[in-house]
Design an enzyme around this catalytic site. Structure first.
Site, PDB file in Angstrom:
ATOM      1  N   THR A  61     -53.159   0.751   2.427  1.00 15.84           N
ATOM      2  CA  THR A  61     -54.387   0.378   3.129  1.00 15.84           C
ATOM      3  C   THR A  61     -54.401   0.970   4.524  1.00 15.84           C
ATOM      4  OG1 THR A  61     -55.896  -1.453   3.612  1.00 15.84           O
ATOM      5  CG2 THR A  61     -53.544  -1.902   3.918  1.00 15.84           C
ATOM      6  N   LYS A  65     -53.998   5.865   4.147  1.00 15.53           N
ATOM      7  CA  LYS A  65     -54.398   6.456   2.853  1.00 15.53           C
ATOM      8  C   LYS A  65     -54.398   7.983   2.840  1.00 15.53           C
ATOM      9  CE  LYS A  65     -57.184   2.560   1.482  1.00 15.53           C
ATOM     10  NZ  LYS A  65     -58.520   2.015   1.271  1.00 15.53           N
ATOM     11  N   ASP A 101     -60.164   3.037  -5.164  1.00  9.04           N
ATOM     12  CA  ASP A 101     -61.270   2.554  -4.325  1.00  9.04           C
ATOM     13  C   ASP A 101     -62.636   2.964  -4.878  1.00  9.04           C
ATOM     14  OD1 ASP A 101     -59.798   1.191  -2.419  1.00  9.04           O
ATOM     15  OD2 ASP A 101     -59.713   2.868  -1.008  1.00  9.04           O
ATOM     16  N   GLY A 136     -60.217   6.599   4.679  1.00 15.51           N
ATOM     17  CA  GLY A 136     -59.949   6.701   3.244  1.00 15.51           C
ATOM     18  C   GLY A 136     -60.996   6.014   2.386  1.00 15.51           C
TER      19      GLY A 136
HETATM   20  P1  NDP Z   1     -58.857   4.045   7.493  1.00 11.69           P
HETATM   21  O1  NDP Z   1     -57.823   3.736   8.507  1.00 11.69           O
HETATM   22  O2  NDP Z   1     -58.618   5.171   6.585  1.00 11.69           O
HETATM   23  O3  NDP Z   1     -60.257   4.270   8.261  1.00 11.69           O
HETATM   24  C1  NDP Z   1     -60.729   3.337   9.181  1.00 11.69           C
HETATM   25  C2  NDP Z   1     -62.144   3.706   9.579  1.00 11.69           C
HETATM   26  O4  NDP Z   1     -62.679   2.621  10.352  1.00 11.69           O
HETATM   27  C3  NDP Z   1     -62.214   4.939  10.432  1.00 11.69           C
HETATM   28  O5  NDP Z   1     -63.420   5.598  10.175  1.00 11.69           O
HETATM   29  C4  NDP Z   1     -62.198   4.365  11.865  1.00 11.69           C
HETATM   30  O6  NDP Z   1     -62.877   5.145  12.808  1.00 11.69           O
HETATM   31  C5  NDP Z   1     -63.024   3.107  11.654  1.00 11.69           C
HETATM   32  N1  NDP Z   1     -62.699   2.090  12.653  1.00 11.69           N
HETATM   33  C6  NDP Z   1     -61.512   1.463  12.836  1.00 11.69           C
HETATM   34  N2  NDP Z   1     -61.602   0.571  13.841  1.00 11.69           N
HETATM   35  C7  NDP Z   1     -62.877   0.655  14.312  1.00 11.69           C
HETATM   36  C8  NDP Z   1     -63.587  -0.005  15.349  1.00 11.69           C
HETATM   37  N3  NDP Z   1     -63.008  -0.942  16.110  1.00 11.69           N
HETATM   38  N4  NDP Z   1     -64.880   0.333  15.564  1.00 11.69           N
HETATM   39  C9  NDP Z   1     -65.471   1.277  14.805  1.00 11.69           C
HETATM   40  N5  NDP Z   1     -64.855   1.947  13.810  1.00 11.69           N
HETATM   41  C10 NDP Z   1     -63.574   1.626  13.552  1.00 11.69           C
HETATM   42  O7  NDP Z   1     -59.090   2.689   6.688  1.00 11.69           O
HETATM   43  P2  NDP Z   1     -59.752   2.501   5.247  1.00 11.69           P
HETATM   44  O8  NDP Z   1     -60.835   3.509   5.116  1.00 11.69           O
HETATM   45  O9  NDP Z   1     -58.713   2.407   4.253  1.00 11.69           O
HETATM   46  O10 NDP Z   1     -60.386   1.016   5.384  1.00 11.69           O
HETATM   47  C11 NDP Z   1     -61.561   0.755   6.129  1.00 11.69           C
HETATM   48  C12 NDP Z   1     -62.016  -0.666   5.859  1.00 11.69           C
HETATM   49  O11 NDP Z   1     -62.438  -0.808   4.511  1.00 11.69           O
HETATM   50  C13 NDP Z   1     -60.929  -1.729   6.079  1.00 11.69           C
HETATM   51  O12 NDP Z   1     -61.493  -2.860   6.670  1.00 11.69           O
HETATM   52  C14 NDP Z   1     -60.480  -2.080   4.687  1.00 11.69           C
HETATM   53  O13 NDP Z   1     -60.020  -3.401   4.589  1.00 11.69           O
HETATM   54  C15 NDP Z   1     -61.788  -1.916   3.924  1.00 11.69           C
HETATM   55  N6  NDP Z   1     -61.520  -1.603   2.517  1.00 11.69           N
HETATM   56  C16 NDP Z   1     -61.867  -2.543   1.586  1.00 11.69           C
HETATM   57  C17 NDP Z   1     -61.631  -2.318   0.269  1.00 11.69           C
HETATM   58  C18 NDP Z   1     -61.999  -3.339  -0.732  1.00 11.69           C
HETATM   59  O14 NDP Z   1     -61.513  -3.259  -1.858  1.00 11.69           O
HETATM   60  N7  NDP Z   1     -62.847  -4.289  -0.411  1.00 11.69           N
HETATM   61  C19 NDP Z   1     -60.977  -1.086  -0.201  1.00 11.69           C
HETATM   62  C20 NDP Z   1     -60.696  -0.166   0.851  1.00 11.69           C
HETATM   63  C21 NDP Z   1     -60.934  -0.443   2.153  1.00 11.69           C
HETATM   64  P3  NDP Z   1     -62.125   6.289  13.665  1.00 11.69           P
HETATM   65  O15 NDP Z   1     -62.009   7.470  12.761  1.00 11.69           O
HETATM   66  O16 NDP Z   1     -63.061   6.510  14.797  1.00 11.69           O
HETATM   67  O17 NDP Z   1     -60.796   5.719  14.072  1.00 11.69           O
END
Ligand code: NDP
Length: 277
Positions: A61, A65, A101, A136
């Site tokens: 997570t 990823k 996902d 991811g």
């Molecule tokens: P990643 O670390 O790969 O990506 C995180 C993303 O969120 C990036 O685009 C990042 O932006 C952005 N981000 C992080 N913090 C902030 C913030 N404070 N304000 C604005 N943007 C922010 O994580 P994942 O893609 O794996 O996961 C993202 C979310 O999706 C998580 O909350 C996860 O729990 C949820 N998720 C849920 C799933 C489900 O089954 N329900 C499955 C997969 C994920 P930047 O590039 O600018 O850092």
């Protein structure tokens, strides 16, 4: 007894251990699922250790990823297309990267009845679907949306990352509805649907605070209480809402199948979630 892990940072809030441990118990399997907080600097060594241990595999997570994709021995086609690995399965001493996902996202959006617009039950064929985030999970959602003929807008705090994602996904835009990057500050612009693929909502934030919501709201954030975005979307008399718990359930079920080779006990896993979905 084998162990399956969840690796990420943070992982303390995760609802996955309850689901997987309930599934192992229901099938009489002597396995356990544990959340393990892992820093980026520990990733390589953690995966290396698993080759010689009694490990079924892992879920990956936030924020690992994309990094894990480069550390496993093999990557399946779907994870390769998405550009991220959220599930690792151990085959002997080899680690294979998968991505569940996209499947989870598709099952979640299909779970909304009465809105299906294609034969597969996929409910979106829209000009402007806004994806918040470019990590991811966003990658999996963008690929799915493009495959189902949607036009996609990506807004991410780090705009360059959104541009890299748009560039990598452009080849999947075979229906030419377009894939564009919009500034993070303009994420409140009116669109047809929104997918929140950031962690905003995990601690009570609303990523679209103050903005009018589109007809379709999909929030990936899986929390014990409904997120503010889901609550706000549900309080309307119109529109459809997809809660992150539904996606969590389906992506987990597919991962369970990859580790065990067994049909996942979906209803047992659903019942282990903190509220009915
Ligand atoms: P990643 O670390 O790969 O990506 C995180 C993303 O969120 C990036 O685009 C990042 O932006 C952005 N981000 C992080 N913090 C902030 C913030 N404070 N304000 C604005 N943007 C922010 O994580 P994942 O893609 O794996 O996961 C993202 C979310 O999706 C998580 O909350 C996860 O729990 C949820 N998720 C849920 C799933 C489900 O089954 N329900 C499955 C997969 C994920 P930047 O590039 O600018 O850092």
């Amino acid at each position: 007894m084998s162990t399956a892990y969840l690796i990420g940072k943070p992982v303390g809030h995760s609802l996955s251990p309850a689901m997987h441990n309930a599934a192992f118990a229901a099938l009489g399997l002597p396995h356990t699922y544990r959340a393990l907080e892992v820093d980026e600097s520990q990733l390589r060594a953690t995966l290396e250790r698993w080759r010689g241990e009694d490990v079924l595999g892992a879920n990956v997570t936030i924020p690992h990823k994309e990094a894990v994709l480069k550390l496993v021995d093999e990557v399946d086609d779907e994870a390769r297309a998405i550009g991220a690995v959220n599930t690792v399965a151990r085959k002997g001493t080899r680690l294979v990267g998968h991505n569940t996902d996209k499947y989870g996202f598709e099952q979640a959006v299909r779970s909304i009845r009465g809105h299906s617009v294609d034969d597969s039950g996929y409910p979106f064929v829209m000009d402007n679907v806004l994806v918040l985030g470019a990590g991811g999970a966003a990658r999996a959602c963008v690929l799915s949306l493009l495959e189902h003929k949607n036009g996609v807008l990506i807004a991410n705090r780090d705009r360059a990352r959104a541009q890299r994602l748009a560039g990598a996904m452009a080849k999947f835009d075979t229906y030419s509805r377009g894939i564009q990057v919009v500034p993070w500050s303009e994420r409140g612009t009116v669109v047809d649907a929104v997918v929140n693929a950031t962690p905003l909502g995990m601690h009570g934030e609303d990523p679209l605070e103050g903005a009018e919501l589109p007809l379709w709201v999909v929030d990936l954030v899986p929390t014990a209480e409904e997120t503010p975005l889901v609550k706000r979307a549900r309080s309307r008399e119109y529109g459809a809402v997809v809660d992150g718990l539904v996606m969590l359930l389906h992506q987990a079920a597919r991962a369970f199948g990859l580790w065990t080779g067994l049909e996942p006990p979906l209803e047992v896993m659903r019942a282990a979630l903190p509220r009915p979905v």
